[in-house]
Write a protein that holds these residues in place. Structure first.
Motif, PDB file in Angstrom:
ATOM      1  N   GLY A  13     -29.987 -71.920 -93.682  1.00  0.00           N
ATOM      2  CA  GLY A  13     -30.951 -72.031 -94.821  1.00  0.00           C
ATOM      3  C   GLY A  13     -29.769 -73.747 -95.366  1.00  0.00           C
ATOM      4  N   LEU A  14     -29.193 -73.616 -94.547  1.00  0.00           N
ATOM      5  CA  LEU A  14     -27.708 -74.611 -94.862  1.00  0.00           C
ATOM      6  C   LEU A  14     -27.814 -75.552 -93.672  1.00  0.00           C
ATOM      7  N   GLY A  15     -28.742 -75.013 -92.902  1.00  0.00           N
ATOM      8  CA  GLY A  15     -28.475 -76.305 -91.741  1.00  0.00           C
ATOM      9  C   GLY A  15     -27.550 -75.689 -90.092  1.00  0.00           C
ATOM     10  N   TYR A  16     -27.755 -74.555 -90.354  1.00  0.00           N
ATOM     11  CA  TYR A  16     -27.016 -73.721 -89.179  1.00  0.00           C
ATOM     12  C   TYR A  16     -27.166 -74.094 -87.639  1.00  0.00           C
ATOM     13  N   GLU A  17     -26.609 -73.324 -86.881  1.00  0.00           N
ATOM     14  CA  GLU A  17     -26.957 -73.272 -85.806  1.00  0.00           C
ATOM     15  C   GLU A  17     -26.611 -71.264 -85.363  1.00  0.00           C
ATOM     16  N   ILE A  18     -27.753 -70.231 -85.114  1.00  0.00           N
ATOM     17  CA  ILE A  18     -27.622 -69.061 -84.784  1.00  0.00           C
ATOM     18  C   ILE A  18     -27.179 -69.030 -83.554  1.00  0.00           C
ATOM     19  N   VAL A  19     -25.344 -68.764 -82.866  1.00  0.00           N
ATOM     20  CA  VAL A  19     -25.522 -68.735 -81.501  1.00  0.00           C
ATOM     21  C   VAL A  19     -24.637 -67.601 -80.606  1.00  0.00           C
ATOM     22  N   GLU A  20     -25.080 -66.645 -79.455  1.00  0.00           N
ATOM     23  CA  GLU A  20     -24.655 -65.852 -79.219  1.00  0.00           C
ATOM     24  C   GLU A  20     -23.514 -65.349 -77.881  1.00  0.00           C
ATOM     25  N   GLY A  21     -22.735 -65.102 -77.488  1.00  0.00           N
ATOM     26  CA  GLY A  21     -22.372 -65.741 -76.078  1.00  0.00           C
ATOM     27  C   GLY A  21     -21.967 -64.152 -75.520  1.00  0.00           C
ATOM     28  N   TYR A  22     -21.158 -63.680 -74.765  1.00  0.00           N
ATOM     29  CA  TYR A  22     -20.742 -63.010 -74.396  1.00  0.00           C
ATOM     30  C   TYR A  22     -20.153 -61.720 -74.395  1.00  0.00           C
ATOM     31  N   GLU A  23     -20.529 -60.395 -74.577  1.00  0.00           N
ATOM     32  CA  GLU A  23     -19.371 -59.138 -74.858  1.00  0.00           C
ATOM     33  C   GLU A  23     -17.912 -58.954 -74.145  1.00  0.00           C
ATOM     34  N   VAL A  24     -18.895 -59.269 -72.680  1.00  0.00           N
ATOM     35  CA  VAL A  24     -17.025 -59.048 -72.364  1.00  0.00           C
ATOM     36  C   VAL A  24     -17.078 -60.440 -71.912  1.00  0.00           C
TER      37      VAL A  24
ATOM     38  N   ILE B 202     -23.028 -69.967 -86.915  1.00  0.00           N
ATOM     39  CA  ILE B 202     -22.256 -69.184 -86.816  1.00  0.00           C
ATOM     40  C   ILE B 202     -23.130 -68.087 -85.535  1.00  0.00           C
ATOM     41  N   CYS B 203     -21.808 -66.926 -85.505  1.00  0.00           N
ATOM     42  CA  CYS B 203     -22.653 -66.400 -84.095  1.00  0.00           C
ATOM     43  C   CYS B 203     -21.785 -64.525 -84.609  1.00  0.00           C
ATOM     44  N   PRO B 204     -23.437 -64.014 -84.564  1.00  0.00           N
ATOM     45  CA  PRO B 204     -23.426 -62.790 -84.800  1.00  0.00           C
ATOM     46  C   PRO B 204     -22.848 -61.656 -83.314  1.00  0.00           C
TER      47      PRO B 204
ATOM     48  N   MET C 260     -12.889 -56.748 -73.029  1.00  0.00           N
ATOM     49  CA  MET C 260     -13.813 -56.796 -73.507  1.00  0.00           C
ATOM     50  C   MET C 260     -13.800 -57.397 -74.513  1.00  0.00           C
ATOM     51  N   ARG C 261     -14.754 -58.356 -75.424  1.00  0.00           N
ATOM     52  CA  ARG C 261     -14.703 -59.334 -76.891  1.00  0.00           C
ATOM     53  C   ARG C 261     -13.837 -58.878 -77.544  1.00  0.00           C
ATOM     54  N   THR C 262     -12.600 -59.441 -78.516  1.00  0.00           N
ATOM     55  CA  THR C 262     -12.011 -58.950 -79.273  1.00  0.00           C
ATOM     56  C   THR C 262     -12.572 -59.210 -80.823  1.00  0.00           C
ATOM     57  N   HIS C 263     -13.436 -60.235 -81.280  1.00  0.00           N
ATOM     58  CA  HIS C 263     -13.720 -61.374 -81.660  1.00  0.00           C
ATOM     59  C   HIS C 263     -15.257 -61.520 -81.273  1.00  0.00           C
ATOM     60  N   THR C 264     -15.982 -62.543 -82.535  1.00  0.00           N
ATOM     61  CA  THR C 264     -17.037 -63.672 -81.312  1.00  0.00           C
ATOM     62  C   THR C 264     -16.692 -64.889 -81.404  1.00  0.00           C
ATOM     63  N   SER C 265     -15.222 -64.701 -81.920  1.00  0.00           N
ATOM     64  CA  SER C 265     -14.449 -66.347 -81.997  1.00  0.00           C
ATOM     65  C   SER C 265     -15.238 -66.813 -79.964  1.00  0.00           C
ATOM     66  N   PRO C 266     -14.853 -66.682 -79.005  1.00  0.00           N
ATOM     67  CA  PRO C 266     -15.172 -66.681 -78.067  1.00  0.00           C
ATOM     68  C   PRO C 266     -15.785 -67.717 -77.862  1.00  0.00           C
ATOM     69  N   VAL C 267     -17.319 -67.447 -78.056  1.00  0.00           N
ATOM     70  CA  VAL C 267     -18.004 -68.315 -78.823  1.00  0.00           C
ATOM     71  C   VAL C 267     -17.923 -69.752 -79.201  1.00  0.00           C
ATOM     72  N   GLN C 268     -16.983 -69.763 -80.494  1.00  0.00           N
ATOM     73  CA  GLN C 268     -17.297 -70.662 -81.174  1.00  0.00           C
ATOM     74  C   GLN C 268     -16.742 -71.685 -79.766  1.00  0.00           C
ATOM     75  N   ALA C 269     -15.615 -71.203 -79.354  1.00  0.00           N
ATOM     76  CA  ALA C 269     -14.621 -72.688 -77.983  1.00  0.00           C
ATOM     77  C   ALA C 269     -15.815 -72.629 -76.731  1.00  0.00           C
TER      78      ALA C 269
END
Length: 352
Positions: A125-136, A193-195, A169-178
């Motif tokens: 609703g605030l205009g964000y995209e949902i982006v997912e990434g790799y767990e490995v 946002i990266c869930p 194995m990723r420790t946070h979802t920050s790699p999706v941001q990078a």
């Protein structure tokens, strides 16, 4: 006895046996005996060669008429037997239609799913995209692209499961941001946002797990300020914990943000007066956040003199524990039906 007389006798005999059949199995035996490949009627067709040629057409026609008559009687008897069987079943299995129907028990969304969906709805609703990434993930995107070089002591706080020296194995979802920033080729704005699941070498106890969930947010654009972050976090806190919630920001340290802040929300149970949930402080720590570090922007190809941004990260596990009063994080992952049934809608017998 002529073949014609024999044929008429067989017809009468078959009709009697059909009438005497009391079950479909007996009726099937009659059909096989008279009309099957080795049946009596088929045998008569083989005897037709003994007749003179001029009599064969008439006899063949009689055989077909008898066959058709027997088939019709068998089909009629089959319908009758099926009706009798159905009536007997209905009589023996009487249903009292005045009894109330059996209630079908419905499932419910997992508490972590509910928290995730609430947050996704808010940010969409605030205009964000949902982006997912790799767990490995690679060491570069998990650490180095986030201003955490190999020698950085803050890596110890996120000790993780390594598959090789460079893969983990990723420790946070920050790699999706990078990765997302890198794909934008230095051009904003970015609102995501990266869930997802994350992994750390934590001992499993009531408040820690080697696997848990996380949602991180990132905004990069021109003229983004700390006040934008604060306003966003106030909306988030009120979405999760109620419209009268307040937040406070405390200075902290994260390698990928500068300045960095811990975020507390006013206790939703005691309204700030002090209780066991907030440890008598009136405030509950809920997440970490800050302004994106210029190094992170530069490594992703953004001009830090032109662009700025904020980032935040929270754990839906902790949010659900606070919101629903859950004391042990392991309940989320053991699939105990007694625990999950508490989150059914009230109208379906649940408690929440």
């Amino acid at each position: 006895m002529s073949l014609q007389e024999k044929l008429a006798e067989l017809r009468q005999e078959a009709l009697v046996r059909i009438n005497e059949a009391k079950a479909e199995r007996a009726l099937q035996d009659v059909k096989v005996n008279y009309l099957g490949k080795k049946g009596v009627i088929t045998g008569l067709m083989k005897e037709m060669k003994e007749l003179p040629k001029e009599e064969r057409p008439e006899f063949g026609q009689l055989v077909n008429e008898v066959r058709k008559a027997i088939e019709q009687e068998i089909e009629a008897k089959k319908v009758l037997l099926e009706e009798e069987a159905l009536n007997a079943q209905l009589e023996n299995e009487t249903i009292d239609v005045t009894l109330p129907g059996r209630k079908v028990s419905l499932g419910a969304k997992h508490p972590l799913t509910k928290i995730n969906e609430d947050l996704e709805d808010l940010f969409i609703g605030l205009g964000y995209e949902i982006v997912e990434g790799y767990e490995v993930e690679s060491d570069y995107y998990n650490f180095e692209a986030l201003n955490l070089p190999k020698s950085h002591p803050a890596r110890d706080m996120q000790d993780t499961f390594y598959i090789s020296e460079e893969i983990l194995m990723r420790t946070h979802t920050s790699p999706v941001q990078a990765r997302t920033l890198e794909k934008r080729n230095g051009v904003g704005p970015v609102k995501i946002i990266c869930p997802g699941k994350v992994y750390r070498r934590d001992s499993d106890d009531a408040t820690h797990s080697h696997q848990f969930t996380q949602i991180e947010g990132l905004v990069v654009a021109e003229n983004i300020k700390m006040s934008d972050l604060k306003g966003t976090l106030e909306l988030l806190a009120r979405k999760l914990f109620g419209a009268d919630r307040e937040i406070r920001l405390r200075p902290s340290f994260f390698p990928f943000t500068e300045p960095s802040v811990e975020v507390d929300v006013s206790c939703f149970k005691c309204k700030g007066h002090g209780c066991n949930v907030c440890k008598q402080t009136g405030w509950i720590e809920v997440l970490g956040s800050g302004m994106v570090h210029p190094n992170v922007l530069e490594m992703a190809g953004f001009d830090s003199s032109k662009y700025s941004g904020f980032a935040f990260g929270l754990g839906p596990d902790r949010m659900a524990m606070l919101k629903y009063g859950i004391e042990d994080i392991r309940h989320f992952y053991t699939n105990d039906v007694r625990f999950l049934e508490q989150f059914k809608p009230v109208e379906d017998g649940g408690e929440a």
